[in-house]
Scaffold this active site. Sequence first.
Site, PDB file in Angstrom:
ATOM      1  N   HIS A 417    -142.182  -6.853 -16.221  1.00  0.00           N
ATOM      2  CA  HIS A 417    -141.636  -6.307 -14.877  1.00  0.00           C
ATOM      3  C   HIS A 417    -142.413  -7.246 -13.638  1.00  0.00           C
ATOM      4  CE1 HIS A 417    -138.405  -3.656 -15.671  1.00  0.00           C
ATOM      5  NE2 HIS A 417    -139.099  -3.212 -16.673  1.00  0.00           N
ATOM      6  N   ASP A 484    -143.847  -0.112 -18.351  1.00  0.00           N
ATOM      7  CA  ASP A 484    -142.900   0.191 -19.175  1.00  0.00           C
ATOM      8  C   ASP A 484    -142.158  -0.969 -19.603  1.00  0.00           C
ATOM      9  OD1 ASP A 484    -141.957  -0.091 -16.573  1.00  0.00           O
ATOM     10  OD2 ASP A 484    -140.124   0.813 -17.062  1.00  0.00           O
ATOM     11  N   GLU A 485    -141.452  -1.104 -20.571  1.00  0.00           N
ATOM     12  CA  GLU A 485    -140.450  -2.173 -21.094  1.00  0.00           C
ATOM     13  C   GLU A 485    -141.150  -3.539 -21.299  1.00  0.00           C
ATOM     14  OE1 GLU A 485    -136.316  -0.369 -19.502  1.00  0.00           O
ATOM     15  OE2 GLU A 485    -137.365  -1.768 -18.230  1.00  0.00           O
ATOM     16  N   VAL A 486    -142.328  -3.664 -21.847  1.00  0.00           N
ATOM     17  CA  VAL A 486    -142.940  -4.787 -22.353  1.00  0.00           C
ATOM     18  C   VAL A 486    -142.080  -5.292 -23.644  1.00  0.00           C
ATOM     19  CG1 VAL A 486    -144.854  -5.827 -23.283  1.00  0.00           C
ATOM     20  CG2 VAL A 486    -145.032  -4.477 -21.328  1.00  0.00           C
TER      21      VAL A 486
END
Length: 814
Positions: A417, A484-486
């Site tokens: 992100h 988060d969300e790699v």
Amino acid sequence: MRNRLLPVLTVLSLAGATAAGAQTALQLRWELLGDSVTSDGAGSRAAFTLTNRDTKPLPPSGWAIYYSAFHSASSGSIGGGFTIEDLTGELHRLVPKGFAGLAPGASVRIPYLTDLLLNRSFTPQGPYIVFDAAKDVGVPLTDYAAAPFERRIATPEQQFSLDSLTRAIPASDLPPVFPTPVEVTKGTGTLRLSAPPAVVAADALKSEAAFAAEYLRPYFSGTRPGSGPSLRLEVGSVAGQTSPEAYSLVVDSGGIRIVGVSPAGVFYGLQSLRSLLPAPTPKTGIVVPAIQVIDAPRFGYRGFMLDVARNFQPKSAVLRTIDLLARYKLNVLHLHLTDDEGWRVEIAGLPALTAVGARRGHPPDSDQHLQPAYGSGALVDRPFGSGFFSRADYVEIVRYAAARHIEVIPELEMPGHARAALHALKLYDPRDTSKYMSVQGYPDNVLNPALESTYRFIEQVVGGLVAMHREAGAPLRHIHMGGDEVPAGVWVGSPAVQAYMKAHGLTSVDDMWFVYYGRIEQILKAQGLEPSGWEEIAVRKTRRDGRPAAIVNPEFAGRGWRAYVWNNVAGWGAEDLAYRLANGGYDVVLSNVTNLYFDLAWNPSPAEIGQNWGGYVDLRKPFDFIPFDYYKNARVDRQGDPLDPAVFVGKDRLTDYGRAHILGMQGNLWSETLGGEGRLEYMLVPKLFGLAERAWAPDPAWATERDSAKSSSSYRDAWSRFVSVVGQRELPKLDREMPGLNYRIPTPGLRVRDGRAYTSLELPGFTLRYTTDGTEPTARSPEVRGPIPASARLRVAAFNGVGRKGQTVHLTGP
């Protein structure tokens, strides 16, 4: 900007147009045609209609219309001589392909198939046109509208059934203080104040004394403090309470006395006093009932996260939000300052972060700004898409919050992100050939953990934040470092990563995650900061029975990392993650998506705004949340269908050790759908009341009662009290004291019996008005006072005390 438009004029002339206005002379309409079921599942049939309002024809090619939308068009489903291309993120492009051109006054319909669209947030946003001969210039299509649509879901009949659980409680019988305190003892008699009470407080309570004087002032219209009863503020012990935020409040004929274990406790006592006061009527003074309150919060962490990165929220909106949090005794504002779509805080020595990373516009590949997103459109520096807090703004926010005993926790969302920072500062490794795609559709948004430039950048940003908090007089203690969300596939094509792994004996790029956060920890602890991140920082990827699995990583727990856990969606396999992490020694903040994600739509009604990937969050969801046993009353799945309790069989439950590691709760408001004035407040209030009650008050009786029938009865009583307090007292007070607050007004329920329409309302205290001719009700329409003759043209809406209207409903069946 004026010079950049000159090529457009030329292009339009070549295209047969006479002026730049020809671009805006195009009318674009969007509509939902219906739903379809295909081999890929349920989808929606939608269509654009493009109309040429100019006197010259629109050419068959050489131009494209860009727009934002959460969902793509299905390949091969686009008609009308067009194709729809997916660009980066949620940006799309409507391109003529086999289109014959459009004569003046003519229209073309462009149908397509997409994912199931459930509310207005999923309609295309921010369209603009670009001609091939001037590809760097985009001009908004100002004559654009998305047609409202209806569905037979979240119907007025269903709302009526929900409301049947509620009984209105007279205002005189309501609990006097909100959130629910530990102990309330009503006294006899009242305290009458005809002049402002003298506020007696030590120097350490100057801020609290000023706050009290400020909110009491409207009751006395400029009169000076009299010689009568006083308001005494003290720091001292509170019987039976050990929390540093505990307080006691005593009102009797002799005056008012608030004792707090700390200045924060005094402040919360003042907020409770505030809730006892009637509406201000200048010159008449105050009559306060005699009362004694002993109170302390359930959790030391009572937070709200506001995402200002996806769509920016200006300083004024943040300060107003702080006032709301303070009023209801929340004590943390977590600011999500950075993401792929925006970097929102000025950092000394890194001007490009905001000069480039805080601005969005066309063209998407510009090195001067980011691409359009979430409907921000073509124009650079348009509100919500563009914007940032200057150093002075951020210092003011931190100082303003600290004066109200709210800790501001900044979040730097990394290593994923991070596209705004990567793009602004050119932090990419040109030799990295890794191929990946983030959940939001970005192939280039992850920092490289093997580059020293990554850590120099983070060190400078963290140092800048520390300096601003110090200037505000509220030293930074906690910082949130994202995590988060790699996406899968990162770093595998990076020579720098491969060299690092070889030199240190690592066998998987997953291990680079721990390398990265090990370095982050060093940077933070050098500044005396306590590290935290989303749940991913607390788990380790592995495999179980040949399948991917995530297990608790004990390493960071022992080093003081705090984990914010959001994932508890039934059926996803992580329903118990918060409890596993707490049982494993992590300090945990509960941010559960199913109950505490305020960006999720209120219900499936197409008239609502918000996401739906994690279900729906209305006022009941945060109110229903049981922090230490959230399985107990998880009744519906993401679609709102009954949830099979078997999904929780075998899941970890909270141990006594783990319970001590639950720091508290946090509501999260992500901003993808907040690109408009008032939307923040609409999504925040009244959901905020449920969060405040659960984070502050002890477990209610219905949450611990084992007998299901007794629990249900107790719940109905508690719910009725709660909504009566919210609707009859708290929201009317906010109408008076925070004018223009755009909270969600409840949508009425309707039910027909024997030709008569019966109405209901989730929150008592609002006025229902109706029409029978199909027109919209207004503040002058007749008031609902009983059953109404049922007809297809009946319209009903709720109005608040200042005449603002909620959503209108009408009958959907016989």
